[in-house]
Structure formats: structure tokens, C-alpha cells
Enzyme design. Structure first.
Site, short mmCIF file in Angstrom:
data_model
loop_
_atom_site.label_atom_id
_atom_site.label_comp_id
_atom_site.label_asym_id
_atom_site.label_seq_id
_atom_site.Cartn_x
_atom_site.Cartn_y
_atom_site.Cartn_z
N HIS A 42 24.83 20.54 28.54
CA HIS A 42 24.63 19.25 29.21
C HIS A 42 23.32 19.18 29.96
O HIS A 42 22.66 18.15 30.00
CB HIS A 42 25.81 18.98 30.14
CG HIS A 42 27.10 19.01 29.40
ND1 HIS A 42 28.29 19.31 29.98
CD2 HIS A 42 27.34 18.80 28.10
CE1 HIS A 42 29.22 19.28 29.06
NE2 HIS A 42 28.68 18.98 27.92
N CYS B 264 18.66 4.95 13.22
CA CYS B 264 18.48 5.53 14.56
C CYS B 264 18.63 7.05 14.58
O CYS B 264 18.72 7.65 15.64
CB CYS B 264 19.45 4.90 15.55
SG CYS B 264 21.17 5.19 15.15
C1 PEP Z 1 23.17 10.20 13.95
O1 PEP Z 1 24.17 10.78 13.57
O2 PEP Z 1 22.13 10.11 13.24
C2 PEP Z 1 23.11 9.58 15.28
C3 PEP Z 1 22.12 8.79 15.62
O3 PEP Z 1 24.07 9.88 16.16
P1 PEP Z 1 24.25 11.29 16.90
O4 PEP Z 1 23.00 12.09 16.66
O5 PEP Z 1 24.48 10.96 18.32
O6 PEP Z 1 25.44 11.86 16.21
#
Ligand code: PEP
Ligand code: MG
Length: 768
Positions: A380, A693
Site C-alpha cells: 500500500h 486505460c
Molecule cells: C487494467 O486492467 O488494465 C486496468 C486499468 O485496471 P487495473 O490495472 O486496476 O486492474
């Protein structure tokens, strides 16, 4: 012959034993320490006192130099000509063995020990018995203290103990640096030498600065006790107080983050451990102050810790070390939790471990780096360090023991290198690196208000990923259009209790207020798998990444999901609210989540709460099954966001955090780009807004490929906006579109397109 030697005539030895015991010796040594004499004279006097007190013919001090050799610095009994001439390697001879093992060694017949090595210049062959102890400070070996006797004798435990106590005083002399000038080579002592350590990279960047210990060490100024009885009482009272405070912490159950219950249980076990208490009492009985006794015992634990490879034992020794720290704080009358109001400029925080909230307590503007002994990349505190953009390295073994407050230190959060007291050339190289980085940042900063438009006039939307309030000021600096992914679980991960509806609402409102006029796409809780909440019981699963996580938990525990949805809707009164659901695998899951949201809207309406001015619900595309339900999901969702971190791991069936397989497949490969292209085509056909993303969006070369296959909206970490925008401004989209299109459709598509794309970028002067 000196007065001291006359004090201990040989005939008396057998009858009287050590003269006056360790207490008398410590008192004498304290007087010597205070005398205004040269360092060499001081050492010479000290060895004479020790030899007399221990009734030994020989007492010698060896100091460990920065080049790893032990040098004879003073002797009583051996040939004095050998001082500053005799040296040996660590591991060589009995003295070298002690330095290497950091353990005392007592031998009645030293010459027959396999490690005995004969040094003619010292004239030592006439001595049979040998007792040597390491000179330790903070667990680091600084030298070796030896006594020898002509007759064969067995050194009793009390004498070994007494010599170890005496070695503490010598450790102070070595650590003070006053011996520096009198050695054979004008070289630094081991304690102050430059050290290069390697850890795990946690947060990118380079930090140059000076050490600030997160838990400042209590400096033990007085080593020798005035009154042993009073010292014993102080020690007992402090032990009682520490025990009580640990008992209370456990009973109250309000264990903060980073102070997990098991740790406290281990503390409690040690606080009542008879061996530990006995060693402390014995150390005080030899004439040390209570503080010095704790430091002695702690130093032994640290020395053992450094040689321990068994992780379980290392953990236990760490606990002992922590407990000793608590005891020192208690004796010094200080609180264990310390404030850092007087943080110097260019601070590098060094800690064994640290909770995320503790890092947030520091003044960000003065932090240059963080170095931790016990923190992995997914801890964390690592999340917070990345959010704050502070160069951070974790899992650096025993770094706390190796540094002193104020030491120069360099953290390379990209490679995992940590340089303690770096030599000038290393410092220069890093300073240059930091300057280059700052210059590049400045160039990116100049792009802030420039629209991200390709050379052939196509506009690309850039957004940032965030999750904590500390992330949000970066949004303005980058000039990004919005928060494209707000990972709500991060806030849940750094607090010690599950936040209630009102707390969540206040947090989301604060997020809205921090970026006025910019939309935020909140992702509902994505916990499970590697994202564990400290206060939730961890469910043991065979395959956690394929298990009970993200929207699956939300749908099985609808009260949780509804609480979060209500908090989001209420925080977003009169604003645009964008919510997306993670790990959607079926259209039905999205429908159910959407249904729950609509119920919350209806509830708020019924109770006459102000509603969001606009509500958009989206699905993340990160489970491969959704690739074959795109028509249906596009018909129902207001937008899609592709999470390539998960999507790629599931496409290749390769754990994203497993180093053994992570390098095996490349995101810049035909299968991944083909899959991602299908998403673009379906979204375009149905006019569904689409963003990507995952980490790919923030790497210029990957982002170039994404543009080539049709992505026009990317969300990334704030630090990536500059480099990605610079890439966009230099790109002719039509040319790269054709190049990548041909590559991924070719039947003999290579394992990775990275090299070819890199060559294309170089040829077209695209910075990637
Ligand atoms: C992903 O899986 O690409 C994402 C953006 O979410 P996380 O990295 O939080 O799983
Ligand atoms: Mg994901």
C-alpha cells in the site's frame, strides 16, 4: 611496566579472577574516553586497561577498513611494531572469522583451531587461549577485540559477556571517526564506506538527498551506568510499560495499518520471552545503562539478521529489533510515533516498513525518495509513493542498519539501485541523470496547453488515471482532459476500516472539488486477487486472479456496491457522474450492475436528494469473453474502457505480476492488437465512446500502435502525458496506420511487432 600491570601480578590471577569485574573496567574506560589525548593514545590506554582487568597477557583491537581488511590498531602484549602493519582479510585467521560471523569465539587451545593463522611479526605463538568478540554497532561489524592468555584457560560466560560490553565502547570510538587519520592507509572505516544495495523498483524516478530515518534512532549517549541497581529498576519499569502498551493495543483491537495483529502478537511473545529479558538484565549487570543494554542486545539481533536467510527467522529477528526500538523510546521518554516537523530539504526517508498514511504525513515538497526494507511493488505504501511520484525502492535488506541520519543517499526507483554515501563519480552521474530528467520534464510541461493533435490533424484525447486525492493536483499540471480512470479501491486500501457511506461520499466530493470542471470516471471497487483490504478476511483461492474479485464481489454483496453507488451519486449532485464496472464478463453482469444503480437513483429521487445532472454508466473491457459480446454491451453501456493490464494477462493466460511469465508475451503483438482493433470497430459502428486505460496507453511506443489501430482516447498515469503527447505531435497517423495494419494482418506475424515499430519511429523521427 605500567601501574595497571602492577595491579594484577600473575600469581594472583588464578586465585582472584578478573580484577574488579566489568563494572570497574567500564568506569576506568569512561575516564579514558574523557581524557584530552590523541586517538592512538586513547586506544593504547584502553587495551592496557582491558588486559589488566581481564587478567590477560594480550589485548588487541582490530578495525575493519573500507577495503574489507582488518587492521591491528592497538595491542598490549603483542609486538607493538605490528600495529598498523598487520592486516588480514575478513574470514582469514581467528580474527577474520569473528569479523565474518559476528559471533564471539573462545578457545583454550587456539593454535589447533583450523582457522588459526600464524603471524610471525606479532609474536603470538606463545599464547594458548584466545577470546575474541566482534565490535558491533547497529548490527554492523566494525572490528574485533581480542584477549589472549599464555596458559590454557576456559573463558567463562561472564568474561565473554564483559568483553562484548567493552567492545560497545570501542564501537563508539570507531563510529566517531576519530581513528580515520591514524590507520595504515588513510582510508575510511567500514562504517562510513560507500555501499551499493539493490532492491525492488517501486516508484520511478531518481532521488538525491540525505537520510531521514522514519523511526529516528534513540542516540544512547551514556553507556556506563552510575548506579547498577537504579539502572536495573529503570530497565524493569520500561519492560513493564512496553508490555502493557502492547497488551492494550491488542486488547483494544484498533490496530492501525502496518501494525497488523500478527505483528503485535509476535511482539507480545518476545516481550515476555525469558531469553531476551535475561540478556538485557545481564547486560545491565555488567555496568551498562539500560539504554546501552538494549542497544547491545539489539546489535546482536541485527548482526544475526544479516546472516539469516530463512524468511521466517528474518521476520522474527525484525520483530525483536522493533521491540528493542520500542524499549529505547520508552527509556528515552519519547513516543514511538514521531512527528517530522523539521524535515530537511532533499529528504530521503529510510524505514523498515511504513503505512501509507505515514508517508502522506510528510511534507511532499521536501521528499526526494523513499527506501524501505519490507515493501513490495504492490504494497500500500508503494501505491501512495507512486501516486506522489516519489522515487522509491523496496525490499532493501537491512538498509536501516547501514545508514546514519544525514548520510548522502541516492535512490533509483527505476532500476532499484540504492547508493549509500556514494563516491563522487556515482553522485555526478546521478546528478546529471536528474538534471536531464528535469529538463525533459520542463519540455513536457511546455506542451501542457498544446492540444494533442497528430501531424495529419487528428485530435487525440488524453486523460489521467488516479485513485487518491494526492493524485489530483497533477491533473492540472498535465493539462489532461479528465480523470479517465479513478481506481476507487486505492482509498479503501490505505485506511484501517471499511469506509462508511458518508466517508465515501465526502471522499468523492473532495475528488470532484479538486478538479473543478473536469469529469471523473469512477470505477467501482476492484478488490480481490492482489488488491487486498487490510480489514477484510482474505479468501484463500487456488487462482485468485480468476477468482472472486471486482464486480463479482460487488454483485454477490450488493449492499457493498449499493453503498458505493449511493455515495457516488450523492457526491455528484448537480454534476456529471461517470461510473464504470470492472471485470465485466457477461452482458448480464452489466445489466445487474446497471439495475442496482438505477435503484439507487430511484431511491435518491424518492427521498428528494439532488441528483447528478448527467449519469453515464460504462463497462470495462478486460475479460476476453466480452470481446464476443461487444454488440450487446455497446447497445447497453454509455461508454467502454479497455483495461489492457488484465485483458492481456487473460489473453495469454500469463499472470501480470509473475516475473517468470510476464516477459514471455508482448502486448505489441498481432493477437493483442487484433483483439483491441475489434473493440474499436464495434465501438465505432455503435457510436459508443471508447477509452483505453491500461499501462499500454502510457508507453509512447505502445500508444503509437494503439493510435494506429484506431484508438482516439487514452488514459494514463500523469507522468506519461508529456511523453505520449510529444509522440502524438510527431506522428503522421495515416502512415503509421497503414504500417501497423499491414503488420498485424500479415500471416507470418512476428511474435512481437516492437522492433519493427521502433524502427518505424526512428525513421519517422517520432520520440518513443
Ligand atoms: C487494467 O486492467 O488494465 C486496468 C486499468 O485496471 P487495473 O490495472 O486496476 O486492474
Ligand atoms: Mg483491471
Amino acid at each position: 611496566m605500567t601501574d595497571l600491570q602492577r595491579e594484577a601480578p600473575e600469581k594472583e590471577i588464578a586465585m582472584r579472577g578478573p580484577i574488579g569485574g566489568p563494572r570497574l573496567l567500564l568506569r576506568r574506560l569512561r575516564e579514558v574516553m574523557a581524557e584530552p589525548i590523541s586517538p592512538q593514545e586513547r586506544l593504547d590506554k584502553i587495551v592496557i586497561h582491558i588486559a589488566a582487568n581481564m587478567v590477560a597477557e594480550v589485548c588487541s583491537v582490530y578495525v575493519l577498513r573500507a577495503d574489507g581488511r582488518l587492521e591491528l590498531f592497538a595491542t598490549e602484549g603483542l609486538n607493538r611494531e605490528a600495529v598498523h602493519l598487520t592486516t588480514m582479510r575478513k574470514g582469514e585467521g581467528l580474527v577474520g572469522l569473528i569479523a565474518e560471523t559476528a559471533e564471539p569465539l573462545a578457545l583454550a587451545d587456539a593454535q589447533h583451531h583450523p582457522s588459526f593463522s600464524y603471524r610471525p611479526e606479532t609474536g603470538e605463538e606463545i599464547y594458548s587461549s584466545f577470546l575474541g568478540v566482534p565490535i558491533l554497532r547497529g548490527g554492523i561489524t566494525l572490528g574485533v577485540l581480542v584477549v589472549q592468555n599464555r596458559v590454557r584457560r576456559i573463558y567463562p560466560d561472564e568474561e565473554i559477556e564483559a568483553l562484548q560490553t567493552t567492545a560497545m565502547l570501542l564501537a563508539e570510538i570507531v563510529a566517531s571517526g576519530e581513528l580515520q587519520a591514524i590507520g595504515l592507509l588513510d582510508t575510511e572505516m567500514a562504517l562510513r564506506r560507500p555501499l551499493a544495495l539493490k532492491g525492488v523498483p517501486i516508484a520511478e524516478g531518481v532521488g538525491l538527498g540525505h537520510v531521514v530515518l522514519h523511526e529516528p534512532r534513540v542516540i544512547v549517549k551514556q553507556l556506563v551506568a552510575e548506579d547498577v541497581k537504579a539502572e536495573t529498576e529503570r530497565l524493569e519499569a520500561a519492560i513493564d510499560a512496553v508490555r502493557q502498551s502492547i497488551d492494550q493495543l491488542i486488547e483494544r483491537g484498533d490496530v492501525g495499518p502496518g501494525e497488523h495483529r500478527e505483528v503485535l502478537e509476535a511482539f507480545r511473545m518476545f516481550a515476555y520471552d525469558r531469553g531476551w529479558i535475561r540478556r538485557l538484565r545481564e547486560a545491565v549487570a555488567t555496568g551498562l545503562t539500560a539504554e546501552a543494554a538494549v542497544e547491545r542486545v539489539q546489535s546482536d539481533a541485527r548482526a544475526k539478521l544479516q546472516r539469516q536467510t530463512d524468511p521466517y527467522m528474518r521476520e522474527r529477528l525484525h520483530d525483536l529489533d522493533d521491540l528493542a526500538n520500542r524499549l529505547l523510546y520508552q527509556l528515552a521518554g519519547r513516543s514511538f510515533a514521531t512527528a517530522h516537523a523539521d524535515l530537511p530539504e532533499n529528504a530521503i526517508i529510510v524505514a523498515r516498513t511504513m503505512g501509507p498514511a505515514a508517508l502522506l504525513d510528510y511534507d511532499r515538497s521536501k521528499l526526494r525518495g523513499v527506501v524501505l526494507e519490507d515493501a513490495g511493488a504492490s504494497s500500500h505504501v508503494a501505491i501512495v509513493a507512486r501516486a506522489l511520484g516519489i522515487a522509491t525502492v523496496g525490499e532493501v535488506t537491512n538498509v536501516v542498519g547501514f545508514v546514519e541520519p544525514g548520510d548522502a543517499l541516492i535512490v533509483d526507483g527505476t532500476s532499484g539501485d540504492v547508493h549509500i554515501r556514494p563516491p563522487q563519480d556515482i553522485e555526478n552521474a546521478y546528478a546529471e541523470k536528474a538534471r536531464l530528467r528535469a529538463r525533459r520534464q520542463e519540455q513536457y510541461h511546455k506542451l501542457r496547453d498544446k492540444a494533442a493533435v497528430t501531424k495529419d490533424g487528428v485530435k487525440i484525447e488524453l486523460h489521467v488515471n488516479a485513485g487518491l486525492l494526492v493524485d489530483l493536483p497533477h491533473v492540472e499540471e498535465t493539462g489532461a482532459a479528465s480523470i479517465g480512470l479513478f481506481r476507487t479501491e486505492l482509498q479503501f486500501m490505505i485506511v484501517s476500516q471499511f469506509p462508511g457511506m458518508r466517508q465515501q461520499q465526502a471522499f468523492y466530493k473532495a475528488a470532484f472539488d479538486a478538479v473543478p470542471g473536469k469529469p471523473i470516471t469512477f470505477r467501482t471497487l476492484d478488490i480481490g486477487s492482489d488488491k487486498v483490504l487490510p480489514y477484510m478476511t482474505k479468501v484463500e483461492e487456488e487462482n485468485p486472479a480468476l477468482g472472486w474479485r471486482a464486480i463479482r464481489i460487488g454483485l454477490d454483496r450488493p449492499a457493498l456496491l449499493r453503498m458505493q453507488l449511493r455515495a457516488l451519486l450523492r457526491a455528484g449532485a448537480d454534476r456529471e457522474v461517470r461510473i464504470m464496472f470492472p471485470m465485466i464478463a457477461t452482458v448480464a453482469e452489466f445489466e445487474t450492475a446497471k439495475g442496482l444503480t438505477e435503484r439507487e437513483v430511484a431511491y435518491l429521487k424518492r427521498h428528494e436528494y439532488r441528483l447528478p445532472s448527467d449519469l453515464k454508466l460504462g463497462a470495462m473491457v478486460e475479460v476476453p469473453a466480452i470481446l464476443w459480446q461487444l454488440d450487446e454491451i455497446c447497445a447497453r453501456a454509455d461508454f467502454l474502457s479497455v483495461g489492457t493490464n488484465d485483458l492481456v494477462q487473460y489473453l495469454f493466460a500469463a499472470d501480470r505480476d509473475n516475473k517468470r511469465v510476464a516477459g514471455r508475451f508482448d502486448s505489441l503483438s498481432a493477437p493483442v492488437l487484433r483483439a483491441l482493433k475489434v473493440v474499436v470497430e464495434k465501438a465505432r459502428a455503435s457510436k459508443t465512446p471508447l477509452t483505453l486505460c491500461g499501462e499500454m496507453a502510457g508507453k509512447p511506443i505502445d500508444a503509437l500502435a494503439l493510435l494506429a489501430i484506431g484508438y482516439r482516447s487514452l488514459s494514463m498515469s500523469p507522468a506519461s502525458i508529456g511523453p505520449v503527447k510529444a509522440m502524438i505531435l510527431a506522428t503522421d497517423l495515416e502512415a503509421v496506420g497503414k504500417f501497423v495494419g499491414d503488420l498485424i494482418e500479415a500471416h507470418d506475424a512476428a511474435h512481437s511487432l516492437r522492433d519493427e515499430l521502433n524502427r518505424f519511429a526512428v525513421a519517422h523521427r517520432i520520440p518513443v
